[in-house]
Design an enzyme around this catalytic site. Structure first.
Site, PDB file in Angstrom:
ATOM      1  N   GLU A   1     -26.182 -28.864  30.423  1.00 43.79           N
ATOM      2  CA  GLU A   1     -26.218 -30.336  30.485  1.00 43.79           C
ATOM      3  C   GLU A   1     -27.421 -30.875  29.686  1.00 43.79           C
ATOM      4  OE1 GLU A   1     -23.737 -31.978  31.799  1.00 43.79           O
ATOM      5  OE2 GLU A   1     -22.904 -30.823  33.479  1.00 43.79           O
TER       6      GLU A   1
ATOM      7  N   HIS B   1     -19.477 -25.147  36.651  1.00 44.88           N
ATOM      8  CA  HIS B   1     -19.365 -26.389  35.902  1.00 44.88           C
ATOM      9  C   HIS B   1     -20.096 -26.310  34.544  1.00 44.88           C
ATOM     10  CE1 HIS B   1     -19.059 -30.670  35.153  1.00 44.88           C
ATOM     11  NE2 HIS B   1     -20.362 -30.706  34.964  1.00 44.88           N
TER      12      HIS B   1
ATOM     13  N   ARG C   1     -22.775 -49.352  56.511  1.00 43.18           N
ATOM     14  CA  ARG C   1     -22.572 -50.102  55.247  1.00 43.18           C
ATOM     15  C   ARG C   1     -23.683 -49.887  54.226  1.00 43.18           C
ATOM     16  NH1 ARG C   1     -21.151 -54.266  58.918  1.00 43.18           N
ATOM     17  NH2 ARG C   1     -18.903 -54.350  59.206  1.00 43.18           N
TER      18      ARG C   1
ATOM     19  N   LYS D   1     -30.463 -40.260  30.352  1.00 42.52           N
ATOM     20  CA  LYS D   1     -29.483 -40.651  31.377  1.00 42.52           C
ATOM     21  C   LYS D   1     -29.831 -42.038  31.929  1.00 42.52           C
ATOM     22  CE  LYS D   1     -26.402 -39.539  34.953  1.00 42.52           C
ATOM     23  NZ  LYS D   1     -25.736 -38.564  35.778  1.00 42.52           N
TER      24      LYS D   1
ATOM     25  N   ARG E   1     -21.920 -44.847  28.962  1.00 38.96           N
ATOM     26  CA  ARG E   1     -22.137 -43.778  29.934  1.00 38.96           C
ATOM     27  C   ARG E   1     -21.087 -42.674  29.817  1.00 38.96           C
ATOM     28  NH1 ARG E   1     -23.698 -44.312  36.446  1.00 38.96           N
ATOM     29  NH2 ARG E   1     -23.840 -42.078  36.784  1.00 38.96           N
TER      30      ARG E   1
ATOM     31  N   GLU F   1     -19.854 -46.912  34.076  1.00 42.36           N
ATOM     32  CA  GLU F   1     -19.149 -46.090  33.093  1.00 42.36           C
ATOM     33  C   GLU F   1     -17.953 -46.783  32.458  1.00 42.36           C
ATOM     34  OE1 GLU F   1     -19.085 -41.887  33.994  1.00 42.36           O
ATOM     35  OE2 GLU F   1     -17.217 -41.697  32.889  1.00 42.36           O
TER      36      GLU F   1
ATOM     37  N   HIS G   1     -13.452 -29.554  32.573  1.00 41.24           N
ATOM     38  CA  HIS G   1     -12.790 -29.752  33.868  1.00 41.24           C
ATOM     39  C   HIS G   1     -11.478 -28.973  33.934  1.00 41.24           C
ATOM     40  CE1 HIS G   1     -15.169 -33.724  34.562  1.00 41.24           C
ATOM     41  NE2 HIS G   1     -15.796 -32.689  35.065  1.00 41.24           N
TER      42      HIS G   1
ATOM     43  N   HIS H   1     -16.650 -32.289  28.816  1.00 46.09           N
ATOM     44  CA  HIS H   1     -16.192 -32.279  30.201  1.00 46.09           C
ATOM     45  C   HIS H   1     -14.676 -32.339  30.355  1.00 46.09           C
ATOM     46  CE1 HIS H   1     -20.409 -32.670  31.115  1.00 46.09           C
ATOM     47  NE2 HIS H   1     -20.185 -32.758  32.413  1.00 46.09           N
TER      48      HIS H   1
ATOM     49  N   LYS I   1     -23.851 -41.847  41.069  1.00 51.66           N
ATOM     50  CA  LYS I   1     -22.473 -41.453  41.375  1.00 51.66           C
ATOM     51  C   LYS I   1     -22.522 -40.541  42.589  1.00 51.66           C
ATOM     52  CE  LYS I   1     -19.998 -41.332  36.987  1.00 51.66           C
ATOM     53  NZ  LYS I   1     -19.292 -40.395  36.087  1.00 51.66           N
TER      54      LYS I   1
ATOM     55  N   ASN J   1     -19.953 -37.383  29.178  1.00 53.48           N
ATOM     56  CA  ASN J   1     -18.849 -36.462  29.447  1.00 53.48           C
ATOM     57  C   ASN J   1     -18.526 -35.544  28.274  1.00 53.48           C
ATOM     58  OD1 ASN J   1     -18.079 -37.158  32.144  1.00 53.48           O
ATOM     59  ND2 ASN J   1     -17.453 -39.140  31.321  1.00 53.48           N
TER      60      ASN J   1
HETATM   61  N1  LIG Z   1     -23.104 -37.272  40.823  1.00 55.45           N
HETATM   62  C1  LIG Z   1     -23.100 -36.898  39.567  1.00 55.45           C
HETATM   63  O1  LIG Z   1     -23.334 -37.691  38.654  1.00 55.45           O
HETATM   64  C2  LIG Z   1     -22.812 -35.474  39.247  1.00 55.45           C
HETATM   65  C3  LIG Z   1     -23.046 -34.989  37.953  1.00 55.45           C
HETATM   66  C4  LIG Z   1     -22.827 -33.639  37.713  1.00 55.45           C
HETATM   67  C5  LIG Z   1     -22.405 -32.801  38.744  1.00 55.45           C
HETATM   68  N2  LIG Z   1     -22.181 -33.309  39.996  1.00 55.45           N
HETATM   69  C6  LIG Z   1     -21.769 -32.452  41.111  1.00 55.45           C
HETATM   70  O2  LIG Z   1     -22.801 -31.509  41.357  1.00 55.45           O
HETATM   71  C7  LIG Z   1     -22.235 -30.349  41.973  1.00 55.45           C
HETATM   72  C8  LIG Z   1     -22.822 -29.119  41.319  1.00 55.45           C
HETATM   73  O3  LIG Z   1     -24.216 -29.139  41.481  1.00 55.45           O
HETATM   74  P1  LIG Z   1     -25.098 -27.809  41.373  1.00 55.45           P
HETATM   75  O4  LIG Z   1     -24.765 -27.117  40.119  1.00 55.45           O
HETATM   76  O5  LIG Z   1     -26.481 -28.184  41.651  1.00 55.45           O
HETATM   77  O6  LIG Z   1     -24.459 -26.898  42.503  1.00 55.45           O
HETATM   78  P2  LIG Z   1     -24.913 -26.564  44.003  1.00 55.45           P
HETATM   79  O7  LIG Z   1     -25.437 -27.753  44.686  1.00 55.45           O
HETATM   80  O8  LIG Z   1     -23.768 -25.838  44.631  1.00 55.45           O
HETATM   81  O9  LIG Z   1     -26.121 -25.541  43.784  1.00 55.45           O
HETATM   82  C9  LIG Z   1     -25.864 -24.289  43.165  1.00 55.45           C
HETATM   83  C10 LIG Z   1     -26.382 -23.145  44.065  1.00 55.45           C
HETATM   84  O10 LIG Z   1     -27.813 -23.130  44.023  1.00 55.45           O
HETATM   85  C11 LIG Z   1     -28.337 -23.127  45.350  1.00 55.45           C
HETATM   86  N3  LIG Z   1     -29.647 -23.750  45.235  1.00 55.45           N
HETATM   87  C12 LIG Z   1     -29.954 -25.064  45.148  1.00 55.45           C
HETATM   88  N4  LIG Z   1     -31.255 -25.225  44.888  1.00 55.45           N
HETATM   89  C13 LIG Z   1     -31.799 -23.992  44.851  1.00 55.45           C
HETATM   90  C14 LIG Z   1     -33.107 -23.500  44.608  1.00 55.45           C
HETATM   91  N5  LIG Z   1     -34.102 -24.323  44.306  1.00 55.45           N
HETATM   92  N6  LIG Z   1     -33.307 -22.172  44.661  1.00 55.45           N
HETATM   93  C15 LIG Z   1     -32.279 -21.326  44.921  1.00 55.45           C
HETATM   94  N7  LIG Z   1     -31.012 -21.724  45.105  1.00 55.45           N
HETATM   95  C16 LIG Z   1     -30.784 -23.038  45.078  1.00 55.45           C
HETATM   96  C17 LIG Z   1     -27.305 -23.865  46.143  1.00 55.45           C
HETATM   97  O11 LIG Z   1     -27.427 -23.580  47.526  1.00 55.45           O
HETATM   98  C18 LIG Z   1     -26.022 -23.307  45.522  1.00 55.45           C
HETATM   99  O12 LIG Z   1     -25.716 -22.040  46.048  1.00 55.45           O
HETATM  100  C19 LIG Z   1     -20.736 -30.472  41.818  1.00 55.45           C
HETATM  101  O13 LIG Z   1     -20.172 -30.794  43.064  1.00 55.45           O
HETATM  102  C20 LIG Z   1     -20.543 -31.624  40.841  1.00 55.45           C
HETATM  103  O14 LIG Z   1     -19.362 -32.355  41.068  1.00 55.45           O
HETATM  104  C21 LIG Z   1     -22.388 -34.628  40.256  1.00 55.45           C
HETATM  105 ZN   LIG Z   2     -21.537 -32.184  33.973  1.00 60.03          ZN
END
Ligand SMILES: NC(=O)c1ccc[n+]([C@@H]2O[C@H](COP(=O)([O-])OP(=O)(O)OC[C@H]3O[C@@H](n4cnc5c(N)ncnc54)[C@H](O)[C@@H]3O)[C@@H](O)[C@H]2O)c1
Ligand SMILES: [Zn+2]
Length: 368
Positions: free
Chosen positions: A190, A269, A126, A232, A246, A242, A257, A253, A148, A250
């Protein structure tokens, strides 16, 4: 060493009453984890993947207090790791290791690791303590802050999740040195978003400091990441779930998306958000609600970081279908985040689909 190569550590607080937490941003913070996170419990589960672990896991492990029991759980690398199957595997590992309610989950990686680890932390027994150590620029400026958390379902992205805030976020900018240029650019998309929706001076700073940011100069990184996190944090504190401001995060986005969903193998993304942001800006310029000069500055800044500013060619019906699935749609009506000038955007109901389509069509690839 030049001044540009040094940066002092910043501390930003996310103000959410008893759930408030710090974000630390600086250089070489991983070796200082124990000092930055003084209330780490006895049992710690690090969730990461092999790509990230290769560079940073040993440093994190060495920095944790010697008396802690530390287990490491590896996810596969890629968006597919945000699945019910890998969620179940982490739960199995925690239960096998007899982790109790006082344990902590530590996310070491990009947004994929952070989103899944956060959902694990929200639901194991939990809810247990959760710490974010984001290693991509996107995770550092966006996904690690704000609480999130989610995993994907075959029926759609982020369909299963929770709002669950971390206890702290530690952003060590050195981690960005190993990031691919493409992943770095995705994070910049971003960062630029924050300037457009909320801070004209920051947008101008990004224009003026393009070169040092692109070169990943520490002082420029700390400034850009700090300002993004401050904005943020402010929006999350004002509207954690949101329901209002907030949603401005987007920008680009809803269009983005749709591109991601249609072309998930070729578009990341941040790239889809970049193209989506230009479409949103073009829509407003066509409506005489955004100046041509501001439109050009937005397009040029994204382009300067080699982000795409044109959408892939997709049929109108595909766009319409995908955009209708956006979480902001209410009673079938699109709601879009639209910039009225650099530094200000609004969430607007939009019923004029032909005008939306005109903006998309004008900025789709064949129309260049
Ligand atoms: N929770 C939220 O508010 C929120 C906001 C935006 C995006 N997201 C989510 O985030 C995800 C995308 O995140 P991302 O772009 O970080 O992608 P990711 O986590 O897939 O990382 C991108 C690539 O970089 C590699 N990597 C990570 N750190 C590294 C480093 N320091 N050196 C070398 N390689 C490295 C990872 O292994 C991966 O291959 C999506 O699933 C999206 O839905 C969430
Ligand atoms: Zn985004």
């Amino acid at each position: 060493m030049q001044a540009d190569n040094q940066a002092s550590t910043k501390h930003i607080q996310v103000g959410l009453a008893e759930r408030s937490y710090p974000i630390y941003i600086g250089q070489q913070l991983l070796p200082q984890l124990a000092a930055l996170l003084p209330s780490l419990p006895q049992q710690i589960c690090i969730i990461t993947n092999a790509t990230v672990a290769e560079h940073y896991l040993a440093t994190v492990q060495a920095a944790l207090p010697a008396e802690c029991t530390v287990i490491v759980h590896y996810l596969e690398d890629g968006e597919h790791a945000k699945s019910l199957t890998s969620y179940g595997a982490v739960m199995d590992a925690l239960i096998d290791a007899s982790f109790n309610r006082d344990c902590a989950i530590l996310a070491l990686g990009g947004g994929v690791v952070g989103d899944l680890a956060g959902f694990v932390a929200a639901t194991y027994q939990r809810g247990v303590d959760f710490y974010q150590i984001p290693t991509t620029l996107l995770a550092q400026v966006d996904s690690s802050v704000g609480g999130k958390t989610a995993i994907n379902h075959p029926g759609g992205k982020n369909l299963i999740g929770a709002f669950y805030q971390p206890k702290a976020v530690v952003i060590s900018i050195d981690c960005l040195n190993t990031l691919t240029p493409r992943d770095f650019a995705c994070g910049v998309a971003e960062v630029i978003k924050y300037g457009i929706i909320h801070d004209a001076a920051f947008f101008a700073w990004l224009e003026q400091n393009q070169a040092s940011l692109a070169a990943r100069a520490p002082a420029a990184l700390v400034h850009a990441i700090s300002r993004a996190c401050e904005i943020k944090a402010e929006m999350v504190a004002a509207d954690e779930r949101e329901q209002g401001v907030r949603a401005l995060l987007n920008l680009g986005h809803t269009f983005g998306h749709a591109i991601e969903a249609e072309c998930y193998e070729d578009w990341r993304h941040g790239e889809a958000v970049a193209a989506g942001t230009v479409i949103a800006a073009h829509f407003m310029q066509q409506a005489n609600e955004l100046s041509g000069a501001d439109y050009q500055r937005i397009e040029q800044l994204l382009q300067a970081f080699e982000l795409p500013v044109r959408a892939p060619l997709l049929a109108e019906s595909r766009w319409q279908q995908r955009m209708q699935r956006d979480k902001k749609v209410q009673a079938g009506q699109l709601r879009l985040v639209l910039p009225t000038r650099i530094g200000h955007a609004e969430l607007r109901k939009v019923s004029d689909w032909p005008a939306v389509w005109a903006a998309i069509a004008a900025l789709s690839e064949t129309s260049q």
